[in-house]
Design a protein around this motif. Structure first.
Motif: not given
Ligand code: C2E
Ligand code: MG
Ligand code: MG
Ligand code: MG
Length: 291
Positions: A165-189
């Motif tokens: 979670s911290r890593v993703l926040q830091e990357v997000h803070a840089m302006g990099v965008r995050l995508a959730l791949d294969d959306f809908g197949t996981g348990e807690s999308s």
């Protein structure tokens, strides 16, 4: 222990274990050698605007050009790379190469030509203490603006813990965008969308398969359409972009566009291809735009 359960069991169990540990050690060595020998390369699959049929981005997909086995699919070596930890240097290569190539396209064709470029990132990379620094260095060294980079994460990758979670926040803070791949197949999308700074969701191919069949359609088709519609409505409500993956025919593309998807990916729209072929597509697009 397995041994106490009887000789037969022990033999089978130990045999299988040893073989898989041995196989991993061997494949780990193979992957290391391959990485050092430059046998990995990237292909790029178009992300296409469904209404205008323009290339708006690419997903970077790794390939292993094995000297004897030929082209090896990532399905065959990514799991082993994750188990052996080789995914960390391999993922670093993929990240750097994607940024380098995307920056080159941006320089050649300008800011309107290619919106985004996305490599896949494994959970194991997110646990690597150097990950954030690697992303920063890949952007800095290539000159790619952070908002052109989209990191594709599967839901299982995002799930685990505070560190991620911290890593993703830091990357997000840089302006990099995050995508959730294969959306809908996981348990807690759904809960992930709230918990992480996600910018984009990729509707999994399993909801696209058969979506074009039948109107009113079979129960399965109706269910797929309902999921596809629900995902795009949710994304719109949350201000997220969407991509529908695995589009294999025109009717699927039309159906998804009607459901509200603006961007798609799939063999029908473009197979994963060499960088040079993407360059050709971008050049054609630039000519059309200029005409
Ligand atoms: P993914 O990220 O969901 O990538 C999409 C996969 O679906 C790709 O397979 C792509 O070639 C395939 N695909 C795209 N359109 C269609 C279609 O219309 N029909 C069908 N049947 N397939 C389609 P690929 O390249 O074999 O990659 C498989 C998976 O391996 C990827 O799934 C991703 O999870 C993983 N992967 C690939 N490259 C990397 C990488 O550099 N790092 C990591 N960690 N994982 C990677
Ligand atoms: Mg992906
Ligand atoms: Mg995908
Ligand atoms: Mg997939």
């Amino acid at each position: 222990t397995a041994k106490q359960r009887g000789k037969g069991n022990w033999v089978r169990y130990a045999d299988g274990m040893e073989r898989s540990v041995f196989a991993d050690a061997q494949v780990g060595g193979d992957l290391r050698r391959a990485l050092d020998a430059g046998e990995f390369r990237l292909v790029y699959q178009p992300l296409v605007d469904l209404a205008e049929r323009r290339l708006v981005g690419v997903e970077a997909l790794v390939r292993w050009q094995h000297p004897e086995r030929g082209l090896v699919s990532p399905a065959e070596f990514i799991p082993a790379a994750e188990r052996t930890g080789l995914i960390v240097p391999l993922g670093r290569f993929v990240l750097r190469e994607t940024c380098r190539q995307a920056a080159a396209w941006l320089a050649e064709f300008g800011p309107d030509a290619l919106g985004k470029a996305g490599p896949n990132v494994s959970v194991r990379q997110l646990h690597d203490p150097d990950f954030v620094a690697d992303v920063r260095a890949a952007l800095h060294d290539s000159g790619l603006p952070a908002d052109r980079l989209v990191l594709e994460l599967t839901e299982s990758a995002v799930l685990r813990g505070k560190q991620v979670s911290r890593v993703l926040q830091e990357v997000h803070a840089m302006g990099v965008r995050l995508a959730l791949d294969d959306f809908g197949t996981g348990e807690s999308s759904l809960s992930l969308l709230r918990a992480f700074p996600v910018a984009l969701v990729k509707l999994d191919k399993s909801f696209v398969d058969g979506i074009e069949l039948g109107e009113p359609g079979t129960a399965a088709t109706t269910a797929r359409q309902a999921v596809a519609r629900a995902v795009v409505q949710l994304a719109d409500a949350l201000g997220l972009d969407t991509i529908a993956e695995g589009i294999e025919n025109e009717e699927q593309a039309r159906r998804l566009l009607r459901l509200g998807y603006t961007v798609g990916q799939g063999y029908h729209l473009g197979r994963p291809m060499e960088a040079a072929q993407i360059t050709t597509l971008l050049a054609q697009q630039c000519r059309i735009a200029a005409a």
